[in-house]
Design an enzyme around this catalytic site. Sequence first.
Site, mmCIF file in Angstrom:
data_model
loop_
_atom_site.group_PDB
_atom_site.id
_atom_site.type_symbol
_atom_site.label_atom_id
_atom_site.label_comp_id
_atom_site.label_asym_id
_atom_site.label_seq_id
_atom_site.Cartn_x
_atom_site.Cartn_y
_atom_site.Cartn_z
ATOM 1 C CG ASP A 16 37.643 32.570 -16.853
ATOM 2 O OD1 ASP A 16 38.462 33.318 -17.436
ATOM 3 O OD2 ASP A 16 37.443 31.389 -17.188
ATOM 4 N NE ARG A 96 35.624 22.995 -7.841
ATOM 5 C CZ ARG A 96 36.761 23.650 -7.672
ATOM 6 N NH1 ARG A 96 36.984 24.338 -6.565
ATOM 7 N NH2 ARG A 96 37.684 23.643 -8.601
ATOM 8 C CG ASP A 125 35.192 21.739 -10.653
ATOM 9 O OD1 ASP A 125 35.238 20.766 -9.856
ATOM 10 O OD2 ASP A 125 36.206 22.306 -11.089
ATOM 11 C CB SER A 179 42.044 25.083 -16.692
ATOM 12 O OG SER A 179 41.143 24.920 -15.632
HETATM 13 N N1 ARG Z 1 39.615 17.037 -13.301
HETATM 14 C C1 ARG Z 1 39.673 17.381 -11.908
HETATM 15 C C2 ARG Z 1 38.363 17.020 -11.257
HETATM 16 O O1 ARG Z 1 37.376 16.890 -11.913
HETATM 17 C C3 ARG Z 1 40.033 18.819 -11.675
HETATM 18 C C4 ARG Z 1 39.037 19.842 -12.131
HETATM 19 C C5 ARG Z 1 39.372 21.277 -11.812
HETATM 20 N N2 ARG Z 1 40.712 21.572 -12.176
HETATM 21 C C6 ARG Z 1 41.100 22.476 -13.088
HETATM 22 N N3 ARG Z 1 42.367 22.545 -13.399
HETATM 23 N N4 ARG Z 1 40.255 23.275 -13.666
HETATM 24 O O2 ARG Z 1 38.299 16.859 -10.068
#
Ligand code: ARG
Length: 403
Positions: A16, A96, A125, A179
């Site tokens: 990606d 993040r 995110d 993911s």
């Molecule tokens: N749902 C989780 C959060 O918002 C993880 C998000 C990122 N994880 C992922 N597998 N893309 O903190």
Amino acid sequence: MTKIEKIVLSYSGGLDTSIILKWLQETYGCEVVTFTADLGQGEELEAVRAKAEMSGVKDIRIVDLRQEFVRDFVFPMLRANALYEGQYLLGSSIARPLIAKHLVGIAQEVGAHAVAHGATGKGNDQLRFELAVNALDPSIKVIAPWRQWNIRSRMQLLEYAEKHRIPVPSDKRGEAPFSIDANLLHTSTEGKSLENPAEVAPDHVYQRTVDPVDAPDTPEIATIGFERGDPVSVNGKTMTPAALLTGLNGLGGRHGVGRLDLVENRFIGMKSRGIYETPGGTILLTAHRGIESITLDRAAAHLKDEIMPRYAELIYNGFWFAPEREMLQALIDQSQAFVSGEVTLRLYKGSASVISRTSPCSLYSADLVTFEESAIAYDHHDAEGFIRLNGLRLRSWAARNRR
Ligand code: ARG
């Protein structure tokens, strides 16, 4: 609108962000600087350099942030015993703001007016990245290709890669993969069959913990030392924050500690189902509550517990760099002045349980609580009056109800 001359991209080297890199170079016709953070995700990061070079990137930043991540983000959060919706240890949420901080730092250093990230338009995110950038440098623009380009399906994404000769690893050619987001605190897995919350997660989603059923039949004992609310040692051995968490991940993982299958409420509005593995974090949360149990005053402990859901929600929603999070942090940090000592846990088939705790700053008084005769002046008649006064309004209330 000012023309964008340089962009700093949060780059994992995966499919990606490789496509995003190409798309930025084409769309903006400007230099793209890549930034890759080592947060302990366990990937070979030198391979990332080669990929970025192949895409014509001149300024490639690969930075080991493991120590900063654990010391300045995970541990402060742990002081609060933060859990989102009672269960989630916030492993992605807390990473993040750190990435955003470094994106902004690099942008300022190289004179870039924009940063870019590969978060999609449906998740949390994007909020965490962008709110952090807003708070750290409002002059920096954020580019979120997933919300801007015309690629709407996985097919189109693969076509774009094909067209621009971006290598697509064989396991990424078929249907969309899970993911996955991993760092020293957790591995999170979403998507595919997990999108049906009625379906049991397949065994192979788990990456860093064994199934508790397969964990050793003999329990393992571990002692965690705390100083002012932060873990500093395991079994008497002092360690850096990152080494300590890495060690506990191994230990917890072997005993199947820290698995979570959760449906959560995203800030953006939808519910989502994910699998989390947080072995070291789960041990630390249990141990931290253990040391707090003997070192915190009751009202202090209860106040912390009252604000905890609010604090956790701020982190989940992306408000790490916000005044209210910092205010709550000051309160939490102040509470930790005497949270020092040792907690011993037993790890066994998926559980981490406190079995003993000691502290030079303990508030626990065996003399006060004992069922035996005690030397400390405690007048049992005081309890009688205490109960009588607390019961006063209940007696009035009950009498009225009987009338
Ligand atoms: N749902 C989780 C959060 O918002 C993880 C998000 C990122 N994880 C992922 N597998 N893309 O903190």
